[in-house]
Design a protein around this motif. Sequence first.
Motif, mmCIF file in Angstrom:
data_model
loop_
_atom_site.group_PDB
_atom_site.id
_atom_site.type_symbol
_atom_site.label_atom_id
_atom_site.label_comp_id
_atom_site.label_asym_id
_atom_site.label_seq_id
_atom_site.Cartn_x
_atom_site.Cartn_y
_atom_site.Cartn_z
ATOM 1 N N MET A 7 0.688 -1.190 -0.557
ATOM 2 C CA MET A 7 -0.295 -0.194 0.479
ATOM 3 C C MET A 7 0.921 1.430 0.393
ATOM 4 N N LEU A 8 1.794 1.581 0.836
ATOM 5 C CA LEU A 8 3.100 2.414 1.202
ATOM 6 C C LEU A 8 3.417 2.682 -0.215
ATOM 7 N N GLN A 9 3.904 1.714 -1.317
ATOM 8 C CA GLN A 9 4.955 1.635 -2.418
ATOM 9 C C GLN A 9 3.756 2.317 -3.267
ATOM 10 N N GLU A 10 2.654 2.306 -3.560
ATOM 11 C CA GLU A 10 1.381 1.913 -3.776
ATOM 12 C C GLU A 10 1.724 4.060 -4.337
ATOM 13 N N ALA A 11 1.182 4.101 -2.899
ATOM 14 C CA ALA A 11 1.048 5.582 -2.024
ATOM 15 C C ALA A 11 1.977 6.542 -2.812
ATOM 16 N N MET A 12 2.878 6.114 -2.316
ATOM 17 C CA MET A 12 4.228 7.018 -2.195
ATOM 18 C C MET A 12 4.600 8.140 -3.527
ATOM 19 N N PRO A 13 4.981 6.963 -4.954
ATOM 20 C CA PRO A 13 5.389 8.189 -5.766
ATOM 21 C C PRO A 13 3.825 8.841 -6.589
ATOM 22 N N VAL A 14 2.282 7.943 -5.797
ATOM 23 C CA VAL A 14 1.237 9.718 -6.274
ATOM 24 C C VAL A 14 1.662 10.996 -4.802
ATOM 25 N N SER A 15 1.437 10.987 -4.083
ATOM 26 C CA SER A 15 1.915 11.798 -3.364
ATOM 27 C C SER A 15 3.568 12.566 -3.384
ATOM 28 N N VAL B 197 4.929 18.432 4.588
ATOM 29 C CA VAL B 197 4.740 18.511 3.521
ATOM 30 C C VAL B 197 4.028 17.469 3.242
ATOM 31 N N VAL B 198 4.765 15.585 3.220
ATOM 32 C CA VAL B 198 4.207 14.309 2.577
ATOM 33 C C VAL B 198 3.360 13.626 3.035
ATOM 34 N N ILE B 199 3.365 13.870 4.570
ATOM 35 C CA ILE B 199 2.631 13.518 5.784
ATOM 36 C C ILE B 199 1.620 14.044 6.172
ATOM 37 N N SER B 200 1.883 15.632 6.500
ATOM 38 C CA SER B 200 0.903 16.951 7.013
ATOM 39 C C SER B 200 0.000 17.078 6.350
ATOM 40 N N GLY B 201 0.561 17.569 5.136
ATOM 41 C CA GLY B 201 -0.056 18.460 3.810
ATOM 42 C C GLY B 201 -0.262 17.291 3.024
ATOM 43 N N SER B 202 -0.171 16.377 2.511
ATOM 44 C CA SER B 202 -0.825 15.933 1.938
ATOM 45 C C SER B 202 -1.795 14.651 2.242
ATOM 46 N N LEU B 203 -2.239 14.411 3.230
ATOM 47 C CA LEU B 203 -3.645 13.974 4.265
ATOM 48 C C LEU B 203 -4.143 15.134 4.352
ATOM 49 N N LEU B 204 -4.047 16.372 4.325
ATOM 50 C CA LEU B 204 -4.943 17.226 3.528
ATOM 51 C C LEU B 204 -5.375 17.429 2.724
ATOM 52 N N ILE B 205 -5.101 17.698 1.930
ATOM 53 C CA ILE B 205 -5.127 17.603 0.069
ATOM 54 C C ILE B 205 -5.605 16.064 -0.243
#
Length: 323
Positions: free
Chosen positions: A92-100, A258-266
């Motif tokens: 799940m994380l490997q698929e989601a990280m490039p998107v973020s 940015v990777v965790i907090s900012g992307s969570l909201l957006i």
Amino acid sequence: MNTWLFIGKKLLEGIPLVLGVTLVSFMLMVHFGPDLTYSLLSKNASPEAINEIRSVLGYDQPFWQRYLHYLSELLRFDFGLSMVKDQPVSTMLQEAMPVSLLLMLPGFVLGNLLALVLASKAAQHRGQWQDKTIMAVAVMGMSISFLIVIIGFQLIFSSSYGLNWFPVRGWQVFDAEGHFSWLAYAKYVTVPTLAIVFVSLGYNTRFYRAVLVEELNKDHVTTARAFGHGPGAIQYKYMLKNALVPITTRVLFSIPLVVISGSLLIESYFGIPGIGMVTYDAIVAGDQPVLKAIVGLTAVLFVAVLTGAEILYRWFDPRIALK
């Protein structure tokens, strides 16, 4: 000191940070967190089924044994299965990280570069109308909630009440043949990027201006001005170069947030399947394996940022290596 030895030393110094963050988070989420046994069972579960689930969740093991198992998962990048989606957390994380990364990188880079340009302009015209105008815009950007900015840009650019130029939700960046489409990517990333740049400009511009103004008052800048160096040379050769250490610190330490907090909201607002969306779904559903993985990897990312910052400090200012 040899560069590799220096890197190894800094990584070793970061181990207590990782252990501290993972220990506290593990205690809060797992040891003092909710008992998930009955949420995975039917109402009339048998004692055998209850004991089996508790064994799978590790509740029948001592705390330290469970914590050491969590650390071994972190080292192996193997966090087991998600309790909600029943798929490997690492997948799940490997698929989601490039998107973020694709989502946040344009806004992060543009926000810092534009802030640096505006801060240089403000410092160069300190106390004049240019400086006051830039600072007024920066304060306005800082005073508006990130969520309000996201909603505002979405209404302006992505709704029928506004221009309706860009998609409202989703992340369809692949064409019919499965190839990455830069045109589709530009459509989906534009509104989030505008929101990120608008908010980050305020904080970054004020910080960079303060750093540059501090350099402006130092003796080497006064000496350079006395020797007849022009404003451009003073601005970029004597001020900006010496301000790279605090600027680098802010940029690097913004990366995990940015990777965790900012992307969570957006991502949760626009429905984009990145790390932020995975984190949001895990928080709502109480998916402990996913939350433990994200917290642990964030701690490791901070250690990597600390090490990278120390290396860049020595590169920008060789005097640091002599201390």
